[in-house]
Enzyme design. Sequence first.
Site, PDB file in Angstrom:
ATOM      1  N   CYS A  75       0.696  -1.213   0.062  1.00 37.17           N
ATOM      2  CA  CYS A  75       0.336   0.029   0.101  1.00 37.17           C
ATOM      3  C   CYS A  75       1.275   1.120  -0.202  1.00 37.17           C
ATOM      4  CB  CYS A  75      -0.780   0.361   1.200  1.00 37.17           C
ATOM      5  SG  CYS A  75      -1.707  -1.332   2.063  1.00 37.17           S
ATOM      6  N   GLU A  83      -7.129   9.123   0.750  1.00 36.25           N
ATOM      7  CA  GLU A  83      -6.759   8.618  -0.276  1.00 36.25           C
ATOM      8  C   GLU A  83      -8.048   8.350  -1.681  1.00 36.25           C
ATOM      9  OE1 GLU A  83      -3.119   6.306   1.284  1.00 36.25           O
ATOM     10  OE2 GLU A  83      -4.537   5.633   0.992  1.00 36.25           O
TER      11      GLU A  83
END
Length: 306
Positions: free
Chosen positions: A165, A227
């Site tokens: 990630c 995000e």
Amino acid sequence: MWRGTARLALAGALGDGAWAPAGGRGWGASPLLLLSSRRRFAAVSAGSSSSGAVGRAEPQHRTFSGSAGFLGKIKQIPAMPEINTDGLDEQQVQLLAEMCILVDENDSKIGAETKKNCHLNVNIDKGLLHRAFSVFLFNTENKLLLQQRSDAKITFPGCFTNTCCSHPLSNPVELEEDNAIGVRRAAQRRLKAELGIPMEQVPPEDISYLTRIHYKAQSDGIWGEHEIDYILFVRKNVTLDPDPNEIKSYCYVTKKELEELLEKAANGEIKITPWFKIIAETFLFKWWDNLNHLNRFVEHEKIHRM
């Protein structure tokens, strides 16, 4: 086969019987639990004690400070806050200077800002949003590679999560948007940086872009995430050599083992990252059941608001 700096809570959570000792490190080997990380830790057998960290690298410290004005349409925030980073890991603090891609809620690029400023809750609460990605890498046995984030990580340290990630950087190579090629290049870069996967083993054309999610989550009182996260899939066998500053442990799991992990997380026995929880509970098992037919789940025009 969990590998990491100690026999982890997850091994106990899933039952020691699931982790039979075996020799070798190849992906065809039986499950085992080893210490791993670029020659910094010694190996232990699966019969070793399950308590305490072994050979953990001691974090180094430095102070990082920096500020920059927002670029783009970010609700006219007047100035960046100064945050004392004393006590944080030196390598992770250095990464706070990376320039992330600022986007609006439609994922249109509107500027760039440091990783540090993108991850401060005070800025997130005022609307700062950046582009990110989450990689789900499966081997040819259809097992999913998970990692446990290092205790040195600034956001969500020690949490279990999907394979990799991170975020693309604001540079010409990773800004290119055609079929998310810039994001896929960034994923290739971070798979190498975190897991030591040789870049030639995961070229961008082997990384499939499915869809995007928009989420927000606090890690603690200072740091958090906001995000638009590109969901990326890889299906192949790879060579691993993780960086212990990034990854505390890692393992390939079956669907049943992941279900057990999620149950333990729901009971508060282990911690998982919020984005992994969202994706696992909403989409992952459906995708996992259709690894040979992922094209039917491609939604490049959609952003799932979570």
